[in-house]
Scaffold this active site. Sequence first.
Site, PDB file in Angstrom:
ATOM      1  N   ASP A 154       0.870   5.202   1.927  1.00  0.00           N
ATOM      2  CA  ASP A 154       0.178   5.842   3.039  1.00  0.00           C
ATOM      3  C   ASP A 154      -0.748   6.953   2.555  1.00  0.00           C
ATOM      4  OD1 ASP A 154       1.334   4.141   4.849  1.00  0.00           O
ATOM      5  OD2 ASP A 154       3.051   5.445   5.217  1.00  0.00           O
ATOM      6  N   HIS A 188       0.856  -1.193   0.000  1.00  0.00           N
ATOM      7  CA  HIS A 188       0.000   0.000   0.000  1.00  0.00           C
ATOM      8  C   HIS A 188       0.891   1.242   0.000  1.00  0.00           C
ATOM      9  CE1 HIS A 188       1.015  -0.753   4.200  1.00  0.00           C
ATOM     10  NE2 HIS A 188       0.817   0.537   4.435  1.00  0.00           N
ATOM     11  N   ARG A 202       6.319   6.682  14.325  1.00  0.00           N
ATOM     12  CA  ARG A 202       6.148   7.152  12.942  1.00  0.00           C
ATOM     13  C   ARG A 202       5.846   8.646  12.897  1.00  0.00           C
ATOM     14  NH1 ARG A 202       1.707   4.982   8.557  1.00  0.00           N
ATOM     15  NH2 ARG A 202       0.374   6.587   9.410  1.00  0.00           N
TER      16      ARG A 202
HETATM   17  C1  SIN Z   1       3.046   1.163   7.613  1.00  0.00           C
HETATM   18  O1  SIN Z   1       2.455   0.588   6.732  1.00  0.00           O
HETATM   19  O2  SIN Z   1       3.060   2.393   7.663  1.00  0.00           O
HETATM   20  C2  SIN Z   1       3.755   0.366   8.694  1.00  0.00           C
HETATM   21  C3  SIN Z   1       4.865  -0.440   8.164  1.00  0.00           C
HETATM   22  C4  SIN Z   1       5.522  -1.274   9.208  1.00  0.00           C
HETATM   23  O3  SIN Z   1       5.000  -1.405  10.317  1.00  0.00           O
HETATM   24  O4  SIN Z   1       6.567  -1.843   8.921  1.00  0.00           O
END
Ligand code: SIN
Length: 271
Positions: free
Chosen positions: A102, A100, A262
Amino acid sequence: MRPLSPALGAEIVGVDLRDAIGDALAKAMLDAWHQHLVILLRGQQLTEDDQVRFAERFGPPAKIHTKQFVRSHPAVMLISNVRENGQPIGALPDGEMQFHTDQCHQEIPAKASMLYAIEVPSVGGNTLFANAYLAYEMLPADIKRRVDGRKALNAYDYDTAATIRKADVPAGAPCYAHPVVRTHPATGRKALYVNRLMTRRIEGLDPQESEELLTLLFDHQEQPQFIYEHVWRPGDILMWDNRCTLHARTDFSAGERRLMRRVTILGEKPV
Ligand code: SIN
């Protein structure tokens, strides 16, 4: 700088992100990011403020709307399977996730996402990155003709089941149609901007043709030659460009802790 794989990625060595970053170094990192799509720095010991300060060198961090996953700084969200009182303390807690990009369900998706690894499982929980420029460039000419100028609808409805792609959009699920092929505003290169988890249909095609074409595009863009698989170590900070990569996550044991911080950086409307 060390390349991470033939597909994409570069490790930047010799930088401690607790120190102030001068303009020349910031420009060198931005150039490396545009060239390599993913940049990695290892062995970092960062507070939330350090991470946000680094992110700000690339653009304004996005405010987080899922407040329960924010700890101190409003731009920092936890991605974690760690539970307190039975509830995950982070988003996207468990196991595998399909490819995907973001926020492709929003009118203005994030241009960059940055993960800082604090605790990682002993096996799995790796993040796979696919080069969407190469995926577009390597499409057969007749498929390029079929997708150029088209838009596809992307939807977000995978709170827990990030392994199941649905062709329909449930009522109320946030969704937005973006170009199937987008042009990167900084590099001018074209990238294939669909993904298995969130792209539901190509507008203007009948459902069967749309599904067949999307399946072909997903299978094409997920080929190993376009992919770098990142095996996390605590202290890694990695930033990817959502405009020209897609990402997925491998499965990992529910019995092991995975804790990442994040920050996403605001982008522009895809064209
Ligand atoms: C994400 O899809 O933003 C998370 C990716 C991850 O947890 O490695």
